[in-house]
Design a protein around this motif. Structure first.
Motif, PDB file in Angstrom:
ATOM      1  N   LEU B  66      18.707  25.620 -38.713  1.00  0.00           N
ATOM      2  CA  LEU B  66      19.520  24.825 -37.784  1.00  0.00           C
ATOM      3  C   LEU B  66      20.886  24.563 -38.421  1.00  0.00           C
ATOM      4  O   LEU B  66      20.964  24.041 -39.536  1.00  0.00           O
ATOM      5  CB  LEU B  66      18.827  23.501 -37.462  1.00  0.00           C
ATOM      6  N   SER B  67      21.945  24.958 -37.722  1.00  0.00           N
ATOM      7  CA  SER B  67      23.302  24.770 -38.246  1.00  0.00           C
ATOM      8  C   SER B  67      23.882  23.466 -37.733  1.00  0.00           C
ATOM      9  O   SER B  67      23.822  23.181 -36.535  1.00  0.00           O
ATOM     10  CB  SER B  67      24.218  25.905 -37.781  1.00  0.00           C
ATOM     11  N   SER B  68      24.458  22.715 -38.636  1.00  0.00           N
ATOM     12  CA  SER B  68      25.075  21.450 -38.229  1.00  0.00           C
ATOM     13  C   SER B  68      26.591  21.625 -38.110  1.00  0.00           C
ATOM     14  O   SER B  68      27.136  22.674 -38.449  1.00  0.00           O
ATOM     15  CB  SER B  68      24.695  20.350 -39.225  1.00  0.00           C
ATOM     16  N   MET B  69      27.263  20.600 -37.645  1.00  0.00           N
ATOM     17  CA  MET B  69      28.695  20.714 -37.339  1.00  0.00           C
ATOM     18  C   MET B  69      29.544  20.716 -38.612  1.00  0.00           C
ATOM     19  O   MET B  69      29.109  20.338 -39.692  1.00  0.00           O
ATOM     20  CB  MET B  69      29.141  19.551 -36.455  1.00  0.00           C
ATOM     21  N   GLU B  93      21.484  24.212 -42.177  1.00  0.00           N
ATOM     22  CA  GLU B  93      22.743  24.675 -42.777  1.00  0.00           C
ATOM     23  C   GLU B  93      23.730  23.514 -42.741  1.00  0.00           C
ATOM     24  O   GLU B  93      24.094  23.039 -41.652  1.00  0.00           O
ATOM     25  CB  GLU B  93      23.326  25.864 -42.010  1.00  0.00           C
ATOM     26  N   ALA B  94      24.168  23.072 -43.908  1.00  0.00           N
ATOM     27  CA  ALA B  94      25.156  21.999 -43.995  1.00  0.00           C
ATOM     28  C   ALA B  94      26.542  22.614 -43.937  1.00  0.00           C
ATOM     29  O   ALA B  94      26.858  23.531 -44.699  1.00  0.00           O
ATOM     30  CB  ALA B  94      24.980  21.237 -45.296  1.00  0.00           C
ATOM     31  N   ASN B  95      27.369  22.128 -43.035  1.00  0.00           N
ATOM     32  CA  ASN B  95      28.752  22.598 -42.959  1.00  0.00           C
ATOM     33  C   ASN B  95      29.744  21.493 -43.283  1.00  0.00           C
ATOM     34  O   ASN B  95      30.952  21.672 -43.170  1.00  0.00           O
ATOM     35  CB  ASN B  95      29.026  23.185 -41.575  1.00  0.00           C
ATOM     36  N   ASP B  96      29.202  20.340 -43.652  1.00  0.00           N
ATOM     37  CA  ASP B  96      30.023  19.215 -44.115  1.00  0.00           C
ATOM     38  C   ASP B  96      29.216  18.573 -45.246  1.00  0.00           C
ATOM     39  O   ASP B  96      27.978  18.545 -45.179  1.00  0.00           O
ATOM     40  CB  ASP B  96      30.237  18.209 -42.977  1.00  0.00           C
ATOM     41  N   ALA B 112      24.208  25.971 -47.892  1.00  0.00           N
ATOM     42  CA  ALA B 112      25.598  25.491 -47.926  1.00  0.00           C
ATOM     43  C   ALA B 112      26.430  26.466 -47.100  1.00  0.00           C
ATOM     44  O   ALA B 112      26.598  27.624 -47.485  1.00  0.00           O
ATOM     45  CB  ALA B 112      26.104  25.407 -49.355  1.00  0.00           C
ATOM     46  N   GLY B 113      26.907  26.013 -45.952  1.00  0.00           N
ATOM     47  CA  GLY B 113      27.653  26.873 -45.034  1.00  0.00           C
ATOM     48  C   GLY B 113      29.041  27.222 -45.556  1.00  0.00           C
ATOM     49  O   GLY B 113      29.509  26.664 -46.559  1.00  0.00           O
ATOM     50  N   ALA B 114      29.697  28.137 -44.840  1.00  0.00           N
ATOM     51  CA  ALA B 114      30.997  28.650 -45.291  1.00  0.00           C
ATOM     52  C   ALA B 114      32.084  27.572 -45.306  1.00  0.00           C
ATOM     53  O   ALA B 114      33.098  27.734 -45.982  1.00  0.00           O
ATOM     54  CB  ALA B 114      31.418  29.814 -44.400  1.00  0.00           C
ATOM     55  N   ALA B 115      31.887  26.485 -44.569  1.00  0.00           N
ATOM     56  CA  ALA B 115      32.920  25.440 -44.541  1.00  0.00           C
ATOM     57  C   ALA B 115      32.724  24.400 -45.649  1.00  0.00           C
ATOM     58  O   ALA B 115      33.470  23.427 -45.734  1.00  0.00           O
ATOM     59  CB  ALA B 115      32.945  24.760 -43.173  1.00  0.00           C
ATOM     60  N   ILE B 116      31.729  24.601 -46.500  1.00  0.00           N
ATOM     61  CA  ILE B 116      31.582  23.750 -47.689  1.00  0.00           C
ATOM     62  C   ILE B 116      32.460  24.379 -48.773  1.00  0.00           C
ATOM     63  O   ILE B 116      32.378  25.576 -49.024  1.00  0.00           O
ATOM     64  CB  ILE B 116      30.108  23.737 -48.177  1.00  0.00           C
ATOM     65  N   ASN B 117      33.308  23.560 -49.375  1.00  0.00           N
ATOM     66  CA  ASN B 117      34.256  24.135 -50.332  1.00  0.00           C
ATOM     67  C   ASN B 117      33.626  24.414 -51.686  1.00  0.00           C
ATOM     68  O   ASN B 117      33.739  23.627 -52.622  1.00  0.00           O
ATOM     69  CB  ASN B 117      35.464  23.211 -50.490  1.00  0.00           C
TER      70      ASN B 117
END
Lengths: 330, 290
Positions: B66-69, B93-96, B112-117
């Protein structure tokens, strides 16, 4: 409520202190900070001079080390932290988890602020960064005043907001538009829409601005041509030509000052380390007067027309906006 | 090498979403990510709908996540995130980092999604120690950045503790704003958007004045104007890439999945179109093609 002003050079730093800044933030002369521009910023020697000057005046020095460390050169970010601490910086402004962890473990007594580049826009994200002992969070410019208020009331951490300057309309630290067009982004290279990729061309009286060959805008002779920051160009959506993402304009929150004060926002940040000492002097003077007015009599605070006049004159495209703080902007 | 379907980034009507996931269930994809990642006002599918789809996909033999915002601003949005975190069955999937904070608190593993730095070995190592079991590399990074990062001993030593995933096909998610650009394109404010994104199943194309596709606007998200396409790089990816992600497009996603699967070792390369790009992977500007 602190007035935190930018400085890209010693003259700008002195201008900020002389005109009433409570603290000044600077960066080192490399890609460890998000204003990595030619001729700007501080080396080891000037960093020490900066700290000395600021402390002689009883003010504070913040050092931004807020890009993301590269795999093979992590030492450069460690070195930046070490030099800032050794020079006597009061605060480090950090974004990368690795750099936060290094600073927190190596220098537990140094005050750490979470950079806007860390993109913490909510209470859960702020909670995440507490493990590094951060004392303050710089909020991204995507939040509305209502959302800032909600955070201020629900989080027991000091909040800093951007008060004036270039308006970044994307969640900072998570915008890759610049590297998409040029290969260099704020995260990886410390610059957005880098000057090295900018070209100007006069095409039969029409001035064209390009970034790495991509046409960002065209200006008629009667128009003021602005720097081609890629999100502020005029583009076409279907057949309509307009500023599809944002107009070239500056953020100006003078009108919100009483509300920001009422919510206990601890610091107002002025954007613009790339600006001239004269710019820093004028902006600092206006904001010093405004903050003093709100601190003295918050209920009677009124924005003086001459303040707005000065700020508009210094703004990008001579226009200002409340940006995301104002719901209608969204 | 495995293939995944990323979350649908656009706002599609419910019947289109249901059809897409029926097709996903019938496809040869290994992993499916689903959930609303862009805008909390998009509620054609609610959490329970995604959860039911996740169960259906799992029963079809897919690994489901499940992907989050990416951008959480309001307390109500964090309450919705909590539902994802507490779903009890599926990986998230954490995106923040806010999502990581909640997942870590519960001792749950996460992607850790692509928007995690995560740009370096030290950050990666920390995320792994917090429970990260898969790392989706930030979209702006290259093959050489990935190789260099994974070669550092601090992560090389724990390479069997996480898998790596690369965004390999589709319009790149490049930025998120407080402002809704699709509403703005229709002269509406975000508060009165009337969910107009639903009229743009591909997002809205943004062109330069001389006709280059520069961006795609998709609500508060800005995407690449060109479609990212690493199909011809698959053969050289090697052991540093475990999973390649295809981001759902309104048309042709499953045809491309088949093409990708046929070209794992480079035996069936494809000619890229003029609006395809692969620059980031090759250490060029993202929109370039090498």
């Amino acid at each position: 409520m602190e007035l935190l002003c930018p400085a890209g050079s010693m003259p700008a730093l002195k201008a900020a202190i002389e005109h009433g800044a409570d603290a000044v933030y600077i960066g080192l002369r490399d890609d460890t900070n998000a204003r990595h521009f030619a001729g700007l910023n501080f080396d080891d020697a000037t960093l020490k001079d900066a700290a000395r000057y600021v402390h002689q005046h009883g003010k504070k020095l913040h050092v931004a080390i807020n890009t993301f460390a590269h795999p093979a050169n992590f030492q450069r970010w460690q070195y930046a932290v070490d030099s800032a601490v050794q020079a006597g910086a009061d605060v480090l402004i950090l974004a990368d988890i690795a750099v936060l962890a290094y600073a927190a473990e190596r220098y537990p007594k140094v005050e750490l602020h979470l950079s806007v580049q860390a993109s913490a826009t909510n209470a859960a994200a702020i909670d995440f960064y507490r493990q590094f002992g951060i004392k303050r969070v710089v909020l991204p410019r995507v939040l509305s005043m209502q959302q800032v208020r909600a955070l201020a009331r629900s989080c027991d951490i000091n909040l800093e907001v951007f008060a004036f300057g270039s308006l970044c309309i994307m969640a900072e630290g998570r915008c890759y538009l610049s590297s998409y067009m040029t290969g260099q982004s704020p995260n990886t290279a410390g610059a957005c829409s880098p000057a090295a990729f900018v070209e100007w061309q006069d095409n039969q009286g029409i001035l064209e601005s390009r970034l790495n060959g991509i046409l960002i805008d065209r200006f008629a002779p009667n128009e003021t041509a602005g720097y081609p920051t890629l999100c502020k160009g005029r583009f076409k959506v279907d057949d309509e030509l307009y500023h599809a993402l944002e107009e070239p304009t500056s953020l100006n929150t003078l009108d919100l000052l009483p509300q920001l004060h009422a919510e206990g926002i601890c610091s107002l940040k002025i954007e613009g380390r790339q600006r001239s000492p004269a710019y820093v002097a004028q902006i600092t003077k206006v904001w010093r007067a405004a903050i003093d007015a709100v601190l003295a009599t918050p209920a009677q605070f009124a924005v003086k027309p001459q303040w707005q006049h000065t700020l508009s004159g210094l703004a990008e495209g001579s226009q200002t906006t409340l940006g995301a703080y104002h719901r209608k902007w969204k | 090498m495995q293939f995944s379907l990323g979350p649908v980034q656009y706002f599609w009507p419910k019947p289109q979403m249901m059809q897409f996931y029926r097709d996903a269930a019938d496809s040869n994809v290994d992993i499916v990510y689903l959930g609303e990642t862009v805008c909390s006002k998009r509620r054609e599918l609610k959490f329970d709908d995604y959860f039911a789809l996740a169960q259906m996909l799992r029963e079809s033999g897919k690994q489901v996540c499940l992907s989050s915002m990416v951008l959480y601003e309001a307390p109500s949005e964090l309450r919705e995130l909590r539902k994802y975190v507490d779903n009890g069955e599926f990986l998230v999937e954490a995106n923040d980092v806010g999502a990581i904070s909640m997942l870590q608190e519960r001792g749950l593993p996460f992607v850790a999604g692509a928007a995690i730095n995560c740009y370096n070995q030290h950050t990666l190592r920390r995320l792994q120690s917090m429970g990260m079991m898969r790392w989706v590399m930030p979209v702006e990074l290259s093959a050489s950045w990935l190789d260099e990062l994974l070669a550092q001993s601090i992560v090389a030593d724990i390479r069997d503790c996480f898998t790596t995933e690369v965004f390999g096909f589709g319009h790149l998610p490049l930025a998120w704003s407080g402002r809704c650009f699709t509403a703005r394109s229709e002269n509406r404010s975000k508060d009165q958007c009337e969910l107009c994104c639903i009229n743009y199943p591909h997002g809205r194309q943004v062109k330069s004045q001389d006709g280059t596709d520069v961006f795609v606007i998709n609500g508060i998200q800005t995407q690449s104007g060109y479609r990212y396409n690493l199909i011809n790089q698959l053969g050289n990816m090697g052991a540093n890439v475990d999973i390649v992600r295809l981001s759902p497009e309104a048309e042709g996603t499953f045809d491309w999945l088949a093409k990708f699967q046929a070209n794992i070792t480079g035996q069936a390369p494809q000619l890229l179109g003029s609006t395809d790009s692969n620059g980031y992977w090759l250490n060029l500007a993202g929109m370039a093609t090498g």
